[in-house]
Design a protein around this motif. Structure first.
Motif, PDB file in Angstrom:
ATOM      1  N   UNK A  42       8.991 -18.992  -7.318  1.00  0.00           N
ATOM      2  CA  UNK A  42       9.555 -20.260  -7.779  1.00  0.00           C
ATOM      3  C   UNK A  42       9.775 -20.179  -9.287  1.00  0.00           C
ATOM      4  N   UNK A  43      10.677 -20.982  -9.815  1.00  0.00           N
ATOM      5  CA  UNK A  43      10.942 -20.939 -11.259  1.00  0.00           C
ATOM      6  C   UNK A  43       9.675 -21.143 -12.077  1.00  0.00           C
ATOM      7  N   UNK A  44       9.447 -20.249 -13.027  1.00  0.00           N
ATOM      8  CA  UNK A  44       8.292 -20.357 -13.905  1.00  0.00           C
ATOM      9  C   UNK A  44       6.977 -19.902 -13.300  1.00  0.00           C
ATOM     10  N   UNK A  45       7.043 -19.350 -12.095  1.00  0.00           N
ATOM     11  CA  UNK A  45       5.811 -18.914 -11.425  1.00  0.00           C
ATOM     12  C   UNK A  45       5.859 -17.424 -11.108  1.00  0.00           C
ATOM     13  N   UNK A  46       4.684 -16.884 -10.845  1.00  0.00           N
ATOM     14  CA  UNK A  46       4.586 -15.481 -10.455  1.00  0.00           C
ATOM     15  C   UNK A  46       5.100 -15.290  -9.029  1.00  0.00           C
ATOM     16  N   UNK A  47       5.596 -14.080  -8.757  1.00  0.00           N
ATOM     17  CA  UNK A  47       5.984 -13.763  -7.386  1.00  0.00           C
ATOM     18  C   UNK A  47       4.719 -13.628  -6.545  1.00  0.00           C
ATOM     19  N   UNK A  48       4.706 -14.276  -5.394  1.00  0.00           N
ATOM     20  CA  UNK A  48       3.515 -14.276  -4.560  1.00  0.00           C
ATOM     21  C   UNK A  48       3.818 -13.802  -3.147  1.00  0.00           C
ATOM     22  N   UNK A  49       2.830 -13.146  -2.547  1.00  0.00           N
ATOM     23  CA  UNK A  49       2.980 -12.686  -1.177  1.00  0.00           C
ATOM     24  C   UNK A  49       2.874 -13.850  -0.207  1.00  0.00           C
ATOM     25  N   UNK A  50       3.757 -13.863   0.784  1.00  0.00           N
ATOM     26  CA  UNK A  50       3.811 -14.926   1.776  1.00  0.00           C
ATOM     27  C   UNK A  50       3.319 -14.429   3.129  1.00  0.00           C
ATOM     28  N   UNK A  51       3.863 -13.301   3.564  1.00  0.00           N
ATOM     29  CA  UNK A  51       3.524 -12.758   4.879  1.00  0.00           C
ATOM     30  C   UNK A  51       3.832 -11.276   4.896  1.00  0.00           C
ATOM     31  N   UNK A  52       3.118 -10.561   5.749  1.00  0.00           N
ATOM     32  CA  UNK A  52       3.348  -9.121   5.860  1.00  0.00           C
ATOM     33  C   UNK A  52       3.008  -8.658   7.264  1.00  0.00           C
ATOM     34  N   UNK A  53       3.563  -7.498   7.614  1.00  0.00           N
ATOM     35  CA  UNK A  53       3.312  -6.940   8.929  1.00  0.00           C
ATOM     36  C   UNK A  53       3.173  -5.428   8.820  1.00  0.00           C
ATOM     37  N   UNK A  54       2.165  -4.886   9.536  1.00  0.00           N
ATOM     38  CA  UNK A  54       2.006  -3.443   9.624  1.00  0.00           C
ATOM     39  C   UNK A  54       2.926  -2.960  10.744  1.00  0.00           C
ATOM     40  N   UNK A  55       3.853  -2.086  10.419  1.00  0.00           N
ATOM     41  CA  UNK A  55       4.874  -1.697  11.384  1.00  0.00           C
ATOM     42  C   UNK A  55       4.293  -1.066  12.643  1.00  0.00           C
ATOM     43  N   UNK A  56       3.287  -0.219  12.487  1.00  0.00           N
ATOM     44  CA  UNK A  56       2.755   0.521  13.630  1.00  0.00           C
ATOM     45  C   UNK A  56       1.969  -0.384  14.571  1.00  0.00           C
ATOM     46  N   UNK A  57       1.068  -1.177  14.014  1.00  0.00           N
ATOM     47  CA  UNK A  57       0.179  -1.983  14.852  1.00  0.00           C
ATOM     48  C   UNK A  57       0.747  -3.370  15.165  1.00  0.00           C
ATOM     49  N   UNK A  58       1.644  -3.826  14.311  1.00  0.00           N
ATOM     50  CA  UNK A  58       2.155  -5.183  14.470  1.00  0.00           C
ATOM     51  C   UNK A  58       1.221  -6.241  13.919  1.00  0.00           C
ATOM     52  N   UNK A  59       0.156  -5.829  13.258  1.00  0.00           N
ATOM     53  CA  UNK A  59      -0.768  -6.799  12.666  1.00  0.00           C
ATOM     54  C   UNK A  59      -0.057  -7.593  11.577  1.00  0.00           C
ATOM     55  N   UNK A  60      -0.344  -8.878  11.544  1.00  0.00           N
ATOM     56  CA  UNK A  60       0.317  -9.756  10.577  1.00  0.00           C
ATOM     57  C   UNK A  60      -0.699 -10.392   9.637  1.00  0.00           C
TER      58      UNK A  60
END
Length: 123
Positions: free
Chosen positions: A37-55
Motif C-alpha cells: 500500500x502507498x507509504x507502507x512496506x511490501x508484505x507477504x499475503x499468501x504462499x504455496x509450496x509447489x510440491x506439497x501444496x501447503x499454503x
C-alpha cells in the motif's frame, strides 16, 4: 529467468470479491502473493509450496483469501473474499528457487517478481 504476469485486479466495494491470477514462464519451489500500500512496506499475503501444496497466510487475510496453483498451466491464483478497504494495495506475484517454511512470507526468500496489479476496495 522466470517471468511473472499478474492479472485480475480492479475496484470493488467492501465485502466484495476479486480473483487474481499469475501466469509464470516457469514454476519454482515456492510461489507467493505480496502487497504494498502507498507509504507502507511490501508484505507477504499468501504462499504455496509447489510440491506439497501447503499454503500459508498472513493473519490479516486468513479465512478470507485462498491461494491455489495449477502446475499444468504454470498459474498461481489468489481468491479474495470479504474484501476490506485496508486490502487496497498493489498486489505482486513472486517466485522462489528454494522454500523455507520460516520465511515463506518474507520478501527476502523470493527471487522473481511480477509488475503488480492494483486492487482498490472502497467503503
Amino acid at each position: 529467468q522466470v517471468q511473472l504476469v499478474e492479472s485480475g485486479g480492479g475496484s470493488v466495494q467492501a465485502g466484495g470479491s476479486l480473483r487474481l491470477s499469475c501466469a509464470a514462464s516457469g514454476y519454482l519451489a515456492c510461489m507467493g502473493w505480496f502487497r504494498q500500500a502507498p507509504g507502507k512496506e511490501r508484505e507477504g499475503v499468501a504462499a504455496i509450496f509447489a510440491r506439497s501444496g501447503s499454503t500459508y497466510y498472513a493473519d490479516s487475510v486468513k479465512g478470507r483469501f485462498t491461494v491455489s496453483q495449477d502446475k499444468a498451466k504454470n498459474t498461481l491464483s489468489l481468491q479474495m473474499n470479504s474484501l476490506k478497504p485496508e486490502d487496497t494495495a498493489m498486489y505482486y506475484c513472486a517466485a522462489a528457487l528454494l522454500c523455507a517454511g520460516s520465511r515463506v512470507l518474507s520478501r527476502s526468500m523470493y527471487n522473481y517478481w511480477g509488475q503488480g496489479t492494483q486492487v482498490t476496495v472502497s467503503s
